[in-house]
Design an enzyme around this catalytic site. Structure first.
Site, PDB file in Angstrom:
ATOM      1  N   ALA A  63       0.865  -1.173   0.000  1.00 49.22           N
ATOM      2  CA  ALA A  63       0.000   0.000   0.000  1.00 49.22           C
ATOM      3  C   ALA A  63       0.907   1.230   0.000  1.00 49.22           C
ATOM      4  O   ALA A  63       2.071   1.155   0.407  1.00 49.22           O
ATOM      5  CB  ALA A  63      -0.891  -0.014   1.234  1.00 49.22           C
ATOM      6  N   GLY A 108       0.703  -4.925   0.956  1.00 43.51           N
ATOM      7  CA  GLY A 108      -0.480  -5.052   0.099  1.00 43.51           C
ATOM      8  C   GLY A 108      -0.220  -5.849  -1.173  1.00 43.51           C
ATOM      9  O   GLY A 108      -1.149  -6.395  -1.772  1.00 43.51           O
ATOM     10  N   GLU A 111      -0.544  -9.344  -0.137  1.00 44.22           N
ATOM     11  CA  GLU A 111      -1.965  -9.523   0.185  1.00 44.22           C
ATOM     12  C   GLU A 111      -2.828  -9.644  -1.074  1.00 44.22           C
ATOM     13  O   GLU A 111      -3.732 -10.472  -1.130  1.00 44.22           O
ATOM     14  CB  GLU A 111      -2.436  -8.351   1.061  1.00 44.22           C
ATOM     15  CG  GLU A 111      -1.819  -8.414   2.454  1.00 44.22           C
ATOM     16  CD  GLU A 111      -2.000  -7.133   3.259  1.00 44.22           C
ATOM     17  OE1 GLU A 111      -1.668  -6.042   2.741  1.00 44.22           O
ATOM     18  OE2 GLU A 111      -2.471  -7.217   4.399  1.00 44.22           O
ATOM     19  N   GLU A 131       4.669  -4.764   7.590  1.00 46.56           N
ATOM     20  CA  GLU A 131       3.908  -3.679   8.226  1.00 46.56           C
ATOM     21  C   GLU A 131       4.322  -3.351   9.651  1.00 46.56           C
ATOM     22  O   GLU A 131       4.343  -2.183  10.048  1.00 46.56           O
ATOM     23  CB  GLU A 131       2.401  -4.002   8.199  1.00 46.56           C
ATOM     24  CG  GLU A 131       1.762  -3.863   6.827  1.00 46.56           C
ATOM     25  CD  GLU A 131       1.858  -5.112   5.965  1.00 46.56           C
ATOM     26  OE1 GLU A 131       2.600  -6.042   6.330  1.00 46.56           O
ATOM     27  OE2 GLU A 131       1.184  -5.151   4.925  1.00 46.56           O
TER      28      GLU A 131
HETATM   29  N1  CAA Z   1       4.530   3.133  -1.018  1.00 43.88           N
HETATM   30  C1  CAA Z   1       4.900   4.268  -1.645  1.00 43.88           C
HETATM   31  N2  CAA Z   1       6.008   4.376  -2.419  1.00 43.88           N
HETATM   32  C2  CAA Z   1       6.764   3.277  -2.551  1.00 43.88           C
HETATM   33  C3  CAA Z   1       6.452   2.060  -1.910  1.00 43.88           C
HETATM   34  C4  CAA Z   1       5.275   2.010  -1.131  1.00 43.88           C
HETATM   35  N3  CAA Z   1       4.861   0.898  -0.523  1.00 43.88           N
HETATM   36  N4  CAA Z   1       7.412   1.164  -2.202  1.00 43.88           N
HETATM   37  C5  CAA Z   1       8.290   1.790  -3.007  1.00 43.88           C
HETATM   38  N5  CAA Z   1       7.908   3.052  -3.217  1.00 43.88           N
HETATM   39  C6  CAA Z   1       8.587   4.085  -4.003  1.00 43.88           C
HETATM   40  C7  CAA Z   1       9.792   4.660  -3.265  1.00 43.88           C
HETATM   41  O1  CAA Z   1       9.381   5.662  -2.346  1.00 43.88           O
HETATM   42  C8  CAA Z   1      10.618   5.191  -4.394  1.00 43.88           C
HETATM   43  O2  CAA Z   1      10.069   6.412  -4.812  1.00 43.88           O
HETATM   44  P1  CAA Z   1      11.062   7.659  -5.163  1.00 43.88           P
HETATM   45  O3  CAA Z   1      11.863   7.175  -6.344  1.00 43.88           O
HETATM   46  O4  CAA Z   1      10.101   8.759  -5.518  1.00 43.88           O
HETATM   47  O5  CAA Z   1      11.871   7.895  -3.954  1.00 43.88           O
HETATM   48  C9  CAA Z   1      10.362   4.185  -5.516  1.00 43.88           C
HETATM   49  O6  CAA Z   1       9.153   3.493  -5.151  1.00 43.88           O
HETATM   50  C10 CAA Z   1      11.459   3.162  -5.652  1.00 43.88           C
HETATM   51  O7  CAA Z   1      11.648   2.552  -4.377  1.00 43.88           O
HETATM   52  P2  CAA Z   1      13.085   2.418  -3.680  1.00 43.88           P
HETATM   53  O8  CAA Z   1      13.978   3.541  -4.091  1.00 43.88           O
HETATM   54  O9  CAA Z   1      12.849   2.234  -2.212  1.00 43.88           O
HETATM   55  O10 CAA Z   1      13.605   1.072  -4.350  1.00 43.88           O
HETATM   56  P3  CAA Z   1      14.614   0.015  -3.746  1.00 43.88           P
HETATM   57  O11 CAA Z   1      14.963  -0.914  -4.834  1.00 43.88           O
HETATM   58  O12 CAA Z   1      15.723   0.670  -3.013  1.00 43.88           O
HETATM   59  O13 CAA Z   1      13.758  -0.786  -2.636  1.00 43.88           O
HETATM   60  C11 CAA Z   1      11.808  -1.919  -1.788  1.00 43.88           C
HETATM   61  C12 CAA Z   1      12.652  -1.566  -3.031  1.00 43.88           C
HETATM   62  C13 CAA Z   1      12.615  -2.854  -0.867  1.00 43.88           C
HETATM   63  C14 CAA Z   1      10.552  -2.620  -2.256  1.00 43.88           C
HETATM   64  C15 CAA Z   1      11.475  -0.624  -1.030  1.00 43.88           C
HETATM   65  O14 CAA Z   1      10.920   0.306  -1.927  1.00 43.88           O
HETATM   66  C16 CAA Z   1      10.495  -0.827   0.073  1.00 43.88           C
HETATM   67  O15 CAA Z   1      10.849  -1.315   1.151  1.00 43.88           O
HETATM   68  N6  CAA Z   1       9.206  -0.414  -0.147  1.00 43.88           N
HETATM   69  C17 CAA Z   1       8.195  -0.477   0.862  1.00 43.88           C
HETATM   70  C18 CAA Z   1       7.720  -1.903   1.062  1.00 43.88           C
HETATM   71  C19 CAA Z   1       6.697  -1.958   2.162  1.00 43.88           C
HETATM   72  O16 CAA Z   1       6.984  -1.680   3.303  1.00 43.88           O
HETATM   73  N7  CAA Z   1       5.467  -2.343   1.823  1.00 43.88           N
HETATM   74  C20 CAA Z   1       4.384  -2.432   2.764  1.00 43.88           C
HETATM   75  C21 CAA Z   1       3.594  -1.171   2.769  1.00 43.88           C
HETATM   76  S1  CAA Z   1       2.436  -1.120   4.096  1.00 43.88           S
HETATM   77  C22 CAA Z   1       1.103  -1.979   3.535  1.00 43.88           C
HETATM   78  O17 CAA Z   1       1.085  -2.556   2.463  1.00 43.88           O
HETATM   79  C23 CAA Z   1      -0.064  -1.933   4.476  1.00 43.88           C
HETATM   80  C24 CAA Z   1      -1.186  -2.851   4.161  1.00 43.88           C
HETATM   81  O18 CAA Z   1      -1.142  -4.034   4.415  1.00 43.88           O
HETATM   82  C25 CAA Z   1      -2.408  -2.311   3.622  1.00 43.88           C
END
Ligand code: CAA
Length: 263
Positions: A63, A108, A111, A131
């Site tokens: 998400a 998500g 999920e 999360e």
């Molecule tokens: N939400 C918003 N933006 C996201 C995102 C997310 N979940 N995941 C990645 N992005 C964005 C980053 O902010 C980045 O944007 P910018 O270029 O504008 O800075 C772009 O995507 C590329 O990401 P990274 O630079 O971080 O890429 P990376 O290769 O270094 O890392 C990754 C990849 C490990 C997937 C890392 O992006 C990451 O950890 N993302 C978050 C994963 C996460 O925690 N997901 C769970 C979200 S909470 C949820 O889903 C709640 C629920 O159950 C409803």
């Protein structure tokens, strides 16, 4: 649509979440567009859906953390409901849905894949529910579906520890059915979809309903669900053609499954 593309090939609908700049993260617009896309699927023609993500790096990275960062408790709950409603629509969609997971499937993303009937992935896929590291619980069904798919102990280990797993472990614990090199993933998804699509559509739909609904109730009720859906297949053209061909012992004849619009 800004973030979803939808195409149909040989009775298979392919939905692609297309927001690669954010690794296909699910914001409200993506969820709304996914919901609208499902409403547009022509169920007279399409027999199987494939869900995938754009690019070679990520299926869905979760998400949208930016959107969630300032939500109140009530808004957080409403955002959870928004995701859950769409994912439940996918899970109960009348035809099978194959998740072709082409990279990160976190939060998500994991999920949404678990709302699909069958998951296959590329060898660079990473699964997890990170999360608790963000100060929240999985909110789009992760606390419920992961335990049902991989078992309670493994789900709790992954969720409490925010521990991501790679494709080989996802395969070993039964989270995915198969792992492919990246370039072979979509061909494999299409091949699997074609195998399903050539079978009698009412029967396939009824199998999905019987399995899904039967798992929610005790065995006495479950077998009644099965009996009703089994009975529902009779007197259909597919049943007459399928059994007729067998009884005629003519193996050159194909099952004359007919599209829904001709019924
Ligand atoms: N939400 C918003 N933006 C996201 C995102 C997310 N979940 N995941 C990645 N992005 C964005 C980053 O902010 C980045 O944007 P910018 O270029 O504008 O800075 C772009 O995507 C590329 O990401 P990274 O630079 O971080 O890429 P990376 O290769 O270094 O890392 C990754 C990849 C490990 C997937 C890392 O992006 C990451 O950890 N993302 C978050 C994963 C996460 O925690 N997901 C769970 C979200 S909470 C949820 O889903 C709640 C629920 O159950 C409803």
């Amino acid at each position: 649509m800004e973030f979803i593309t939808y195409e149909v090939e040989n009775q298979v609908g392919i939905i692609t979440i297309n927001r690669p700049k954010a690794l296909n993260a699910l914001n409200s617009t993506v969820l709304d567009e996914l919901d609208a896309t499902l409403d547009q699927v022509d169920l007279e023609e399409v027999r199987v859906l494939i869900l995938t993500g754009a690019g070679e790096k990520s299926f869905v990275a979760g998400a949208d953390i930016g959107e969630m960062s300032s939500l109140t408790k009530a808004e957080g709950e409403a955002f959870g409901k928004k995701g859950n409603d769409v994912f439940r629509k996918l899970e109960t969609f009348p035809i099978p849905v194959i998740a072709a997971i082409n990279g990160f499937a976190l939060g998500g993303g994991c999920e949404i894949s678990m709302s699909c009937d069958i998951r296959i992935c590329s060898d660079n896929a990473v699964f997890g529910q990170p999360e608790v590291g963000l100060g929240i619980t999985p909110g789009f069904g992760g606390t419920q579906r992961l335990a049902r798919i991989v078992g309670v102990g493994k789900a709790k280990e992954m969720i409490y520890g925010a521990r991501n797993i790679k494709a080989d472990e996802a395969y070993r614990i039964g989270l995915v059915n198969n792992v492919y090199p990246q370039e072979e993933l979509m061909p494999a998804a299409k091949k699997l979809a074609a195998t399903i699509a050539k079978n009698a559509p009412i029967a396939v739909r009824n199998c999905k309903k019987a399995i899904n609904e039967g798992l929610q109730v005790d065995m006495d009720q479950a077998i009644v669900i099965e009996e009703k859906l089994f009975g529902d297949c009779f007197e259909t053209e597919d049943q007459k053609a399928g059994m007729g061909n067998f009884l005629e012992k003519d193996k050159t004849k194909k099952l004359k499954v007919v599209p829904f619009k001709n019924r």
